[in-house]
Design a protein around this motif. Structure first.
Motif, mmCIF file in Angstrom:
data_model
loop_
_atom_site.group_PDB
_atom_site.id
_atom_site.type_symbol
_atom_site.label_atom_id
_atom_site.label_comp_id
_atom_site.label_asym_id
_atom_site.label_seq_id
_atom_site.Cartn_x
_atom_site.Cartn_y
_atom_site.Cartn_z
ATOM 1 N N MET A 39 0.883 -1.249 0.182
ATOM 2 C CA MET A 39 0.023 -0.611 0.426
ATOM 3 C C MET A 39 1.094 1.561 0.006
ATOM 4 O O MET A 39 1.958 1.249 0.110
ATOM 5 C CB MET A 39 -0.475 0.407 1.291
ATOM 6 N N GLY A 40 0.416 2.418 -0.365
ATOM 7 C CA GLY A 40 0.649 4.000 -0.348
ATOM 8 C C GLY A 40 1.106 4.892 -1.424
ATOM 9 O O GLY A 40 1.285 5.827 -1.288
ATOM 10 N N GLY A 41 1.422 4.085 -2.342
ATOM 11 C CA GLY A 41 1.091 5.276 -3.647
ATOM 12 C C GLY A 41 2.812 5.587 -4.001
ATOM 13 O O GLY A 41 3.514 4.912 -3.707
ATOM 14 N N THR A 42 2.432 6.627 -4.413
ATOM 15 C CA THR A 42 3.618 7.330 -4.920
ATOM 16 C C THR A 42 5.002 7.116 -3.543
ATOM 17 O O THR A 42 6.278 6.802 -4.409
ATOM 18 C CB THR A 42 3.317 8.897 -5.072
ATOM 19 N N TRP A 43 4.772 7.840 -2.056
ATOM 20 C CA TRP A 43 5.755 7.549 -1.913
ATOM 21 C C TRP A 43 6.484 6.690 -1.111
ATOM 22 O O TRP A 43 7.130 6.082 -0.610
ATOM 23 C CB TRP A 43 5.793 8.438 -0.472
ATOM 24 N N CYS A 44 5.609 5.027 -1.146
ATOM 25 C CA CYS A 44 6.101 3.804 -1.214
ATOM 26 C C CYS A 44 6.530 3.114 -2.592
ATOM 27 O O CYS A 44 7.064 2.392 -2.693
ATOM 28 C CB CYS A 44 4.977 3.277 -0.472
ATOM 29 N N GLN A 45 5.992 3.700 -3.854
ATOM 30 C CA GLN A 45 6.863 3.192 -4.937
ATOM 31 C C GLN A 45 7.808 3.961 -5.135
ATOM 32 O O GLN A 45 8.746 3.176 -6.133
ATOM 33 C CB GLN A 45 5.519 3.627 -5.817
ATOM 34 N N ASN A 46 7.769 5.316 -5.181
ATOM 35 C CA ASN A 46 8.684 6.410 -5.811
ATOM 36 C C ASN A 46 10.099 6.160 -5.142
ATOM 37 O O ASN A 46 10.352 6.631 -4.073
ATOM 38 C CB ASN A 46 8.152 7.204 -6.161
ATOM 39 N N SER A 47 11.408 5.365 -4.403
ATOM 40 C CA SER A 47 11.781 4.867 -3.744
ATOM 41 C C SER A 47 13.746 4.772 -4.461
ATOM 42 O O SER A 47 15.036 4.562 -3.972
ATOM 43 C CB SER A 47 12.165 3.510 -3.123
ATOM 44 N N TYR A 48 13.614 5.885 -5.345
ATOM 45 C CA TYR A 48 14.913 6.528 -5.941
ATOM 46 C C TYR A 48 15.842 7.307 -5.109
ATOM 47 O O TYR A 48 15.128 7.186 -4.490
ATOM 48 C CB TYR A 48 14.717 7.082 -7.920
ATOM 49 N N PRO A 49 17.135 7.108 -6.000
ATOM 50 C CA PRO A 49 18.061 8.015 -4.850
ATOM 51 C C PRO A 49 17.832 9.413 -5.209
ATOM 52 O O PRO A 49 17.468 10.030 -5.772
ATOM 53 C CB PRO A 49 19.523 7.457 -5.421
ATOM 54 N N GLY A 50 17.531 10.239 -3.890
ATOM 55 C CA GLY A 50 17.317 11.307 -3.456
ATOM 56 C C GLY A 50 15.743 11.818 -3.402
ATOM 57 O O GLY A 50 15.332 13.211 -3.954
ATOM 58 N N ALA A 51 15.132 10.495 -3.837
ATOM 59 C CA ALA A 51 13.811 11.021 -3.715
ATOM 60 C C ALA A 51 13.280 11.588 -3.013
ATOM 61 O O ALA A 51 13.582 11.245 -1.254
ATOM 62 C CB ALA A 51 12.946 9.771 -4.178
ATOM 63 N N ALA A 52 11.946 13.342 -2.607
ATOM 64 C CA ALA A 52 12.253 13.998 -1.112
ATOM 65 C C ALA A 52 11.158 14.537 -2.036
ATOM 66 O O ALA A 52 10.478 14.948 -3.401
ATOM 67 C CB ALA A 52 13.458 14.914 -1.304
ATOM 68 N N VAL A 53 10.318 14.966 -1.147
ATOM 69 C CA VAL A 53 9.018 15.948 -1.484
ATOM 70 C C VAL A 53 9.262 17.226 -2.131
ATOM 71 O O VAL A 53 10.537 17.621 -1.545
ATOM 72 C CB VAL A 53 7.994 16.171 -0.089
ATOM 73 N N ASP A 54 8.683 17.975 -3.234
ATOM 74 C CA ASP A 54 9.107 19.861 -3.300
ATOM 75 C C ASP A 54 8.345 20.570 -2.788
ATOM 76 O O ASP A 54 8.130 21.930 -3.061
ATOM 77 C CB ASP A 54 9.370 19.561 -4.600
ATOM 78 N N VAL A 55 7.402 20.544 -1.551
ATOM 79 C CA VAL A 55 6.763 21.049 -1.164
ATOM 80 C C VAL A 55 6.274 21.265 0.778
ATOM 81 O O VAL A 55 7.077 19.648 0.840
ATOM 82 C CB VAL A 55 4.890 20.694 -1.244
#
Length: 485
Positions: A39-55
């Motif tokens: 479960m979890g969508g974007t922030w569980c699926q996108n685990s590439y190096p450097g991944a972070a929120v921009d808000v």
């Protein structure tokens, strides 16, 4: 067949917000369908190096679920922990079926129920169907000549292979948008060489990040202080709409001047700086926040290929450029985005009379409040057409949509009927207003072609105004705009 009052497709923030609000209204007869095995969508699926929120994190969170964030712009692992905390707190795992990739949904007119067919989890039916699959869930990999002939390793940033050791490898990354801007600085120091293939440059602003001290995190534990910080950030960000829509002077004088200074300061090489200078108004494409991208692109082991030196073909050994150079690589990283406009819903949807949503949206996707579609009763789209927001938190818009959806369900129950549907003339009027207002924005008139636009040229991804305007529209249910049956 498994029957529920409500079926929610997707378990990211959209699905979580829907489930939480349903439970708050005493509706427990719902099921979440998640196509992945977690479960979890974007922030569980996108685990590439450097991944972070921009808000800023205090705003990029569910309003009813404050959190003691570690820094202003948190990284993927902390967002994943937050997401799982929300899921567990509200008991959503027991309400979810995993590996339930939707094959098709269709409206049963006689029974006034939605039939949801999945590939491996069986068939579900529901009175209400909420699509919360999200616009950033279907990765796009361009079909360059010879793409499938490459003999090395390749993957999209959306499906990062953490078992692959990057150290000492020759790497190409195709794409230079938001994801690439995070990956490049994260891996440039460990790979032998990195070739970045850029279709067009983006405007980049410094990332105003900072870690919170232990005392500050303690203060964030007080809901009133968290809320105060949240609203302070919100109103600060909301002023950006003035530049995006009402004042190019503000964009040029304030934002573009900062971006140009940032570029000049961090990229001393005039040739590289020219390649990295956009030829469109700042804001027309997504603005990248990074204080590490330009230094990474300036490294000796990194080479930037612009459109004049772009990809002619992919072959067994790597990439041949338009200048005839053969770039041999061990790994190709696709950082090429998502089908976020024309393909906002990835599965077939059949409404009244068997009409196809794909056919209805053939010219361009559109929906009343970006949420409801004529001919598709009891069907609601979270983060649908023209609900994207370029200056603040997408979760604010999601929660606004939930106000409209829950109002619709309340009105349906009060009517004693079985279905609610937006009237075609109401949707048409709303769509005309949206695209008339869009003409004034930098996304339409900024001189670029971006993923915000559909194939038809309509800007589909963005809402052309203040987010509080959208919230006001979503909060004022108009019975005359709907029909009950």
């Amino acid at each position: 067949m498994q029957a529920y009052q409500v079926v929610i497709i997707g378990s990211g923030f959209g699905g979580q917000c829907a489930a939480i609000r349903l439970q708050e209204q005493g509706i427990s007869d719902f099921r979440i369908l998640e196509r992945r095995d977690f479960m979890g969508g974007t922030w569980c699926q996108n685990s590439y190096p450097g991944a972070a929120v921009d808000v800023q994190s205090p705003l990029y969170s569910i309003s009813s679920e404050p959190y003691q964030w570690s820094q202003m712009f948190v990284e993927q692992d902390e967002l994943q922990r937050y997401t799982n905390m929300v899921i567990d707190k509200h008991g959503l795992r027991d309400k979810t079926t995993l590996n339930a990739n939707v094959r098709q949904v269709r409206w049963d007119e006689e029974r006034k129920r939605w039939i949801v067919e999945t590939e491996a989890a069986g068939t579900f039916e529901a009175q209400i169907l909420i699509n919360a699959s999200g616009p950033l869930s279907t990765p796009v990999i361009p079909n360059f000549p010879g793409r499938d002939s490459f003999q090395g390793k390749s993957f999209h940033t959306n499906a990062w292979d953490h078992s692959y050791d990057l150290r000492g490898k020759r790497v190409a990354i195709i794409g230079s948008g938001a994801s690439a801007a995070q990956v490049i600085p994260a891996i440039a120091g460990e790979v032998a060489s990195l070739h970045v293939f850029q279709r067009s440059p983006h405007w980049v602003l410094p990332r105003p990040d900072r870690r919170f001290s232990g005392f500050e995190r303690w203060l964030l534990g007080f809901k009133s202080l968290h809320k105060l910080l949240r609203w302070g950030i919100y109103w600060g960000l909301e002023t950006r709409v003035i530049g995006f829509k009402y004042s190019k002077t503000m964009l040029n004088v304030v934002a573009e001047r900062v971006a140009r200074k940032h570029l000049a300061t961090q990229v001393p090489d005039p040739v590289l700086r020219k390649k990295l200078t956009p030829d469109f108004t700042i804001g027309c494409k997504r603005i990248i926040l990074s204080s590490t991208l330009y230094p990474a692109l300036s490294r000796a082991n990194v080479k930037l290929h612009d459109k004049e030196d772009g990809i002619a073909e992919i072959n067994a050994g790597g990439i041949r450029t338009a200048q005839g150079e053969q770039v041999d690589v061990d790994l190709i990283i696709w950082s090429t985005g998502y089908d976020a406009t024309d393909g906002v819903i990835s599965y077939p949807v059949l409404g009244k009379g068997g009409q196809s949503l794909a056919k209805v949206w053939e010219e361009f996707p559109r929906a009343y409040l970006g949420t409801a579609i004529p001919g598709f009763p009891n069907f609601f789209v979270v983060t649908g057409p023209n609900t994207g927001i370029g200056h603040t938190s997408a979760i604010f818009i999601i929660e606004s949509q939930m106000n409209y959806i829950l109002d619709s369900l309340k009105r349906l129950k009060q009517s004693g009927k079985q279905s609610i549907e937006v009237r075609p003339e109401a949707e048409a009027e709303y769509t005309r207003m949206i695209h008339s207002e869009m003409e004034k924005t930098v996304w339409k008139a900024g001189g670029c072609r971006s993923w915000y636009q559909s194939k038809s040229g309509h800007v589909i991804a963005m809402f052309p105004g203040f987010s509080f305007t959208y919230r006001w529209l979503a909060a004022h249910f108009k019975p005359k705009h709907h029909r009950f049956a």
